[in-house]
Design a protein around this motif. Structure first.
Motif, PDB file in Angstrom:
ATOM      1  N   UNK A  37       0.826  -1.204   0.000  1.00  0.00           N
ATOM      2  CA  UNK A  37       0.000   0.000   0.000  1.00  0.00           C
ATOM      3  C   UNK A  37       0.862   1.258   0.000  1.00  0.00           C
ATOM      4  N   UNK A  38       2.002   1.248   0.714  1.00  0.00           N
ATOM      5  CA  UNK A  38       2.876   2.429   0.677  1.00  0.00           C
ATOM      6  C   UNK A  38       3.521   2.577  -0.699  1.00  0.00           C
ATOM      7  N   UNK A  39       3.875   1.472  -1.328  1.00  0.00           N
ATOM      8  CA  UNK A  39       4.417   1.526  -2.686  1.00  0.00           C
ATOM      9  C   UNK A  39       3.377   2.074  -3.657  1.00  0.00           C
ATOM     10  N   UNK A  40       2.157   1.646  -3.505  1.00  0.00           N
ATOM     11  CA  UNK A  40       1.080   2.144  -4.350  1.00  0.00           C
ATOM     12  C   UNK A  40       0.898   3.647  -4.162  1.00  0.00           C
ATOM     13  N   UNK A  41       1.002   4.127  -2.924  1.00  0.00           N
ATOM     14  CA  UNK A  41       0.881   5.558  -2.648  1.00  0.00           C
ATOM     15  C   UNK A  41       2.012   6.338  -3.314  1.00  0.00           C
ATOM     16  N   UNK A  42       3.244   5.821  -3.238  1.00  0.00           N
ATOM     17  CA  UNK A  42       4.391   6.485  -3.862  1.00  0.00           C
ATOM     18  C   UNK A  42       4.199   6.565  -5.370  1.00  0.00           C
ATOM     19  N   UNK A  43       3.758   5.482  -5.982  1.00  0.00           N
ATOM     20  CA  UNK A  43       3.532   5.465  -7.427  1.00  0.00           C
ATOM     21  C   UNK A  43       2.448   6.469  -7.817  1.00  0.00           C
ATOM     22  N   UNK A  44       1.369   6.526  -7.046  1.00  0.00           N
ATOM     23  CA  UNK A  44       0.304   7.482  -7.388  1.00  0.00           C
ATOM     24  C   UNK A  44       0.787   8.923  -7.196  1.00  0.00           C
ATOM     25  N   UNK A  45       1.620   9.191  -6.162  1.00  0.00           N
ATOM     26  CA  UNK A  45       2.177  10.531  -5.980  1.00  0.00           C
ATOM     27  C   UNK A  45       3.066  10.927  -7.154  1.00  0.00           C
ATOM     28  N   UNK A  46       3.925   9.991  -7.595  1.00  0.00           N
ATOM     29  CA  UNK A  46       4.804  10.277  -8.728  1.00  0.00           C
ATOM     30  C   UNK A  46       4.007  10.498 -10.006  1.00  0.00           C
ATOM     31  N   UNK A  47       2.992   9.705 -10.216  1.00  0.00           N
ATOM     32  CA  UNK A  47       2.142   9.866 -11.393  1.00  0.00           C
ATOM     33  C   UNK A  47       1.473  11.235 -11.374  1.00  0.00           C
ATOM     34  N   UNK A  48       1.003  11.640 -10.204  1.00  0.00           N
ATOM     35  CA  UNK A  48       0.374  12.949 -10.062  1.00  0.00           C
ATOM     36  C   UNK A  48       1.362  14.071 -10.367  1.00  0.00           C
ATOM     37  N   UNK A  49       2.620  13.936  -9.889  1.00  0.00           N
ATOM     38  CA  UNK A  49       3.637  14.957 -10.140  1.00  0.00           C
ATOM     39  C   UNK A  49       3.969  15.048 -11.622  1.00  0.00           C
ATOM     40  N   UNK A  50       4.090  13.901 -12.289  1.00  0.00           N
ATOM     41  CA  UNK A  50       4.386  13.900 -13.726  1.00  0.00           C
ATOM     42  C   UNK A  50       3.241  14.538 -14.495  1.00  0.00           C
ATOM     43  N   UNK A  51       2.011  14.165 -14.151  1.00  0.00           N
ATOM     44  CA  UNK A  51       0.853  14.747 -14.837  1.00  0.00           C
ATOM     45  C   UNK A  51       0.800  16.251 -14.648  1.00  0.00           C
ATOM     46  N   UNK A  52       1.065  16.725 -13.431  1.00  0.00           N
ATOM     47  CA  UNK A  52       0.997  18.172 -13.190  1.00  0.00           C
ATOM     48  C   UNK A  52       2.136  18.904 -13.883  1.00  0.00           C
ATOM     49  N   UNK A  53       3.322  18.284 -13.996  1.00  0.00           N
ATOM     50  CA  UNK A  53       4.423  18.955 -14.691  1.00  0.00           C
ATOM     51  C   UNK A  53       4.181  19.003 -16.193  1.00  0.00           C
ATOM     52  N   UNK A  54       3.530  17.997 -16.742  1.00  0.00           N
ATOM     53  CA  UNK A  54       3.219  18.005 -18.171  1.00  0.00           C
ATOM     54  C   UNK A  54       2.127  19.010 -18.493  1.00  0.00           C
ATOM     55  N   UNK A  55       1.277  19.324 -17.525  1.00  0.00           N
ATOM     56  CA  UNK A  55       0.181  20.252 -17.756  1.00  0.00           C
ATOM     57  C   UNK A  55       0.529  21.671 -17.298  1.00  0.00           C
TER      58      UNK A  55
END
Length: 171
Positions: A37-55
Motif C-alpha cells: 500500500x505504501x508503494x502504491x501511494x508512492x507510485x500514485x504521488x509520482x504519477x500525479x507529479x508527472x501529470x501536473x508537470x506536463x500540464x
C-alpha cells in the motif's frame, strides 16, 4: 495395519509442517500488505507529479536571465532549462534537443549567436548526444553553437529527426 499407521503419522507430520508455514505466512501478510500500500501511494504521488508537470502553463514570452532579456520561441510548452555551472568532471551530456532544451552555461543563456568565452565552454565533456531537426532552421543553427560549447568532444551522437518520426542515428 502398521503400514497405515506409519502413513498416517507421516501425513500428520506433513500437515503440521504446512500449518507452521501458514502461521509464518500469516505473520508476514500485514507487513507485505503495508509495503504494497505504501508503494502504491508512492507510485500514485509520482504519477500525479508527472501529470501536473506536463500540464504546466507556458512561460511568458519574456524571461529575465543573467541580467539580460531572452525572448522565447513561441512554444506551446515551457523549455527545459539545462543549467551547467562549474562542472569539471562532467564527461557525458545528452540527448540535448534544441526544440526542448534551453542551455545555460555559467549563467549565460546559449543561443545561436552566442560568442564563446571560457565561461561558456565545458571542456570536460567527451561524449555529447544531440537530437536535431535540420528542417527547422533555428534548431539547425544551434548545432554549431552546441559544438563550440563543448570543444573537447571525442564522440558525437547526432540523432536526425523529422517532425513526424526519427530518421537515423549517427555516431
Amino acid at each position: 495395519m502398521a503400514k497405515v499407521e506409519v502413513d498416517a503419522k507421516k501425513l500428520n507430520e506433513k500437515l503440521e509442517e504446512v500449518s507452521k508455514a501458514l502461521e509464518a505466512l500469516a505473520k508476514w501478510m500485514p507487513t507485505v500488505d503495508s509495503a504494497l500500500s505504501s508503494l502504491s501511494q508512492v507510485v500514485s504521488d509520482l504519477t500525479e507529479r508527472v501529470d501536473s508537470s506536463e500540464a504546466a502553463p507556458p512561460l511568458s514570452s519574456r524571461r529575465r536571465v543573467a541580467g539580460s532579456y531572452l525572448r522565447n520561441v513561441t512554444h506551446s510548452y515551457s523549455p527545459t532549462w539545462v543549467r551547467i555551472g562549474y562542472a569539471t568532471k562532467l564527461k557525458v551530456l545528452g540527448y540535448l534537443e534544441p526544440s526542448i532544451h534551453q542551455l545555460v552555461i555559467g549563467g549565460t543563456v546559449i543561443g545561436s549567436g552566442t560568442k564563446m568565452t571560457p565561461s561558456t565552454m565545458v571542456p570536460s565533456v567527451k561524449i555529447l548526444a544531440i537530437k536535431v531537426r535540420f528542417g527547422v532552421r533555428k534548431e539547425a543553427k544551434m548545432l554549431p553553437t552546441f559544438l563550440r560549447c563543448f570543444p573537447n568532444v571525442e564522440t558525437l551522437h547526432v540523432e536526425l529527426r523529422s517532425n513526424a518520426v526519427r530518421v537515423a542515428t549517427a555516431t
